[in-house]
Scaffold this motif. Structure first.
Motif, PDB file in Angstrom:
ATOM      1  N   THR A 149       0.935  -1.140  -0.078  1.00 24.12           N
ATOM      2  CA  THR A 149       0.008  -0.031  -0.070  1.00 24.12           C
ATOM      3  C   THR A 149       0.877   1.135   0.025  1.00 24.12           C
ATOM      4  N   SER A 150       0.155   2.394  -0.222  1.00 21.45           N
ATOM      5  CA  SER A 150       0.843   3.608   0.102  1.00 21.45           C
ATOM      6  C   SER A 150       0.731   3.964   1.279  1.00 21.45           C
ATOM      7  N   LEU A 151       1.249   5.282   1.678  1.00 22.67           N
ATOM      8  CA  LEU A 151       1.060   5.735   3.145  1.00 22.67           C
ATOM      9  C   LEU A 151      -0.374   5.742   3.604  1.00 22.67           C
ATOM     10  N   ASP A 152      -1.254   6.153   2.557  1.00 20.15           N
ATOM     11  CA  ASP A 152      -2.568   6.477   3.079  1.00 20.15           C
ATOM     12  C   ASP A 152      -3.389   5.146   2.773  1.00 20.15           C
ATOM     13  N   GLY A 153      -2.954   4.067   2.464  1.00 20.01           N
ATOM     14  CA  GLY A 153      -3.506   2.704   2.695  1.00 20.01           C
ATOM     15  C   GLY A 153      -4.269   2.486   1.329  1.00 20.01           C
ATOM     16  N   ALA A 154      -3.634   2.924   0.154  1.00 21.41           N
ATOM     17  CA  ALA A 154      -4.197   2.599  -1.278  1.00 21.41           C
ATOM     18  C   ALA A 154      -3.420   1.400  -1.747  1.00 21.41           C
ATOM     19  N   TRP A 164       3.879   0.423 -10.292  1.00 16.80           N
ATOM     20  CA  TRP A 164       4.447  -0.116  -9.054  1.00 16.80           C
ATOM     21  C   TRP A 164       4.389   0.601  -7.874  1.00 16.80           C
ATOM     22  N   ILE A 165       3.633   0.264  -6.935  1.00 16.94           N
ATOM     23  CA  ILE A 165       3.270   0.776  -5.482  1.00 16.94           C
ATOM     24  C   ILE A 165       4.645   0.803  -4.894  1.00 16.94           C
ATOM     25  N   THR A 166       5.408  -0.457  -4.702  1.00 15.67           N
ATOM     26  CA  THR A 166       6.697  -0.685  -4.033  1.00 15.67           C
ATOM     27  C   THR A 166       7.882  -0.656  -4.983  1.00 15.67           C
ATOM     28  N   LEU A 265       2.657  -6.351   5.460  1.00 17.21           N
ATOM     29  CA  LEU A 265       2.435  -5.238   4.747  1.00 17.21           C
ATOM     30  C   LEU A 265       3.782  -4.413   4.438  1.00 17.21           C
ATOM     31  N   TYR A 266       3.728  -4.262   3.156  1.00 16.39           N
ATOM     32  CA  TYR A 266       4.674  -3.350   2.451  1.00 16.39           C
ATOM     33  C   TYR A 266       3.986  -2.187   2.089  1.00 16.39           C
ATOM     34  N   ARG A 267       4.808  -1.116   2.693  1.00 10.79           N
ATOM     35  CA  ARG A 267       4.381   0.161   2.754  1.00 10.79           C
ATOM     36  C   ARG A 267       5.269   1.256   1.993  1.00 10.79           C
ATOM     37  N   ALA A 268       4.831   1.836   0.863  1.00 13.18           N
ATOM     38  CA  ALA A 268       5.611   2.613  -0.045  1.00 13.18           C
ATOM     39  C   ALA A 268       5.557   4.031   0.590  1.00 13.18           C
ATOM     40  N   PRO A 269       6.460   5.038   0.490  1.00 14.02           N
ATOM     41  CA  PRO A 269       6.426   6.358   0.990  1.00 14.02           C
ATOM     42  C   PRO A 269       5.864   7.150   0.117  1.00 14.02           C
ATOM     43  N   ILE A 270       4.658   6.991  -0.461  1.00  8.83           N
ATOM     44  CA  ILE A 270       3.754   7.841  -1.299  1.00  8.83           C
ATOM     45  C   ILE A 270       2.436   7.962  -0.735  1.00  8.83           C
ATOM     46  N   VAL A 271       1.765   9.104  -1.297  1.00  3.43           N
ATOM     47  CA  VAL A 271       0.349   9.412  -0.911  1.00  3.43           C
ATOM     48  C   VAL A 271      -0.384   9.339  -2.362  1.00  3.43           C
ATOM     49  N   ILE A 272      -1.498   8.532  -2.258  1.00  2.17           N
ATOM     50  CA  ILE A 272      -2.177   8.721  -3.701  1.00  2.17           C
ATOM     51  C   ILE A 272      -3.347   9.481  -3.496  1.00  2.17           C
ATOM     52  N   SER A 304      13.240   1.895   0.067  1.00  3.16           N
ATOM     53  CA  SER A 304      12.427   2.949   0.469  1.00  3.16           C
ATOM     54  C   SER A 304      11.275   2.529   1.187  1.00  3.16           C
ATOM     55  N   ASP A 305      10.906   1.476   1.084  1.00  6.03           N
ATOM     56  CA  ASP A 305       9.674   0.889   1.634  1.00  6.03           C
ATOM     57  C   ASP A 305       9.804   0.118   3.076  1.00  6.03           C
ATOM     58  N   THR A 306       8.742   0.127   3.680  1.00  5.26           N
ATOM     59  CA  THR A 306       8.800  -0.436   5.056  1.00  5.26           C
ATOM     60  C   THR A 306       7.961  -1.851   4.943  1.00  5.26           C
ATOM     61  N   PHE A 307       8.855  -3.061   5.574  1.00  6.15           N
ATOM     62  CA  PHE A 307       7.835  -4.034   5.433  1.00  6.15           C
ATOM     63  C   PHE A 307       7.549  -4.212   7.108  1.00  6.15           C
ATOM     64  N   GLU A 308       6.251  -4.679   7.502  1.00  9.33           N
ATOM     65  CA  GLU A 308       5.836  -5.186   8.709  1.00  9.33           C
ATOM     66  C   GLU A 308       4.935  -6.463   8.658  1.00  9.33           C
ATOM     67  N   ALA A 309       5.373  -7.176   9.656  1.00 10.44           N
ATOM     68  CA  ALA A 309       4.629  -8.364   9.837  1.00 10.44           C
ATOM     69  C   ALA A 309       3.697  -8.391  11.124  1.00 10.44           C
TER      70      ALA A 309
END
Length: 324
Positions: A149-154, A164-166, A265-272, A304-309
């Motif tokens: 997802t993006s930072l805003d969950g999209a 690609w988001i990530t 959860l893979y989160r990219a530092p972008i806002v859609i 540049s992406d964050t991974f959380e499990a």
């Protein structure tokens, strides 16, 4: 035991239908034997580790993530018998085996032979056996839900653009996770819109591409298997680990059915802004139902992406085990 669990990961998922087990033989602080379950389930981890240790196993300590099997098979001897023959001084077991052919009997055989046994409820062992235990205790595979997802969950723009988001590091990590699964699943909408390959595209790991599943009642495609509902995963043969990738309605269906054990959860530092949400409605009645359900198990940076499990907190009631 943590080192034995890391060894066990090498056997996943090719050890199916057997669990991926890890074993270390340690003498005077030195590892003299190591093993993990081999493809097809044999030889077992203990057999490999003891063969490597040879005579050095006598008087040593054996660390094994799962209780050594007590039943004999045409495919190989019982591991508890092999350990008795090797004569270690001590065996440390990270998880009792729910298989009724072994449950407690492996430990009993070792103690009767005069070998000291420490059977501990070890979280790292349980985690390494998550698929096997999910089958034994809940009658279904262990389910990982993957979200990018993006930072805003999209997961896509409002127009549906998602590639690609990530970045490349996160995408490579996804392929490594696919290689650890027996099967991978997407929804019918994702299948029709994207025609995803759902394979492993890391050099050397291509043969580990999982079985491809689609959650749909209408798709007729000989290249994939279809499931009519999330609950149908209980009928998947030889699947201990299921990796669910998309899309939003499929994610919601598995969460609403309480079938997700782990969220990655893979989160990219972008806002859609105004994009497609990662998860649809799961029927949540209040915020109180949402709290206390997920526990952070792992976090790392991937470029540049964050991974959380996140690991599911509540567990279902155990049931009789599958066969090892």
């Amino acid at each position: 035991m943590a080192a034995a669990a890391r060894l066990a990961a090498r056997g996943r998922p090719l050890s199916r239908p057997n669990p991926a087990v890890g074993c270390l033989v340690v003498r005077d602080g030195i590892v003299v034997g190591r093993g993990w379950t081999r493809p097809g389930g044999r030889p077992h981890a203990e057999a490999v580790a003891l063969a490597e240790a040879g005579a050095a196993a006598r008087g040593a300590t054996v660390y094994v993530t799962l209780e050594p099997c007590a039943h004999r098979s045409d495919r190989g001897p019982a591991c508890s018998d092999l350990i008795v023959e090797a004569r270690p001084a001590r065996v440390v077991i990270g998880q009792r085996d729910p298989d009724p052919r072994t449950c407690g009997r492996g430990i009993e055989r070792l103690t009767e032979a005069g070998i000291a046994v420490a059977a501990r409820a070890c979280p790292v062992s349980r985690d390494s056996l998550a698929g096997y235990l999910a089958r034994a205790e809940r009658g279904r595979p262990h389910v990982t839900l993957k979200l990018a997802t993006s930072l805003d969950g999209a997961i896509a723009t409002a127009a549906g653009e998602s590639r690609w988001i990530t970045g490349p590091a996160a995408r490579a990590h996804v392929h490594s996770r696919r290689a650890m699964a027996d099967a991978i699943l997407v929804g019918g909408g994702t299948w029709r819109a994207d025609a995803p390959r759902l394979d492993v595209r890391l050099p050397g790991l291509e043969p580990r591409s999982p079985r491809r599943l689609v959650l749909s009642r209408t798709i007729a495609d000989e290249t994939v298997e279809t499931l009519p509902a999330p609950e149908a995963i209980a009928g998947l043969e030889a699947v201990q680990y299921l990796y669910v990738e998309g899309g939003a309605q499929t994610a919601a269906a598995f969460l609403a059915a309480d079938l997700v054990d782990r969220i990655e959860l893979y989160r990219a530092p972008i806002v859609i802004g105004g994009g497609a949400p990662a998860i649809g409605d799961i029927g949540l009645a209040s915020l109180a139902q949402a709290h206390g359900r997920w526990h952070l198990a792992e976090r790392r940076q991937l470029g540049s992406d964050t991974f959380e499990a996140y690991r599911r907190q509540a567990q279902d009631q155990p049931r009789d085990g599958d066969k090892r």
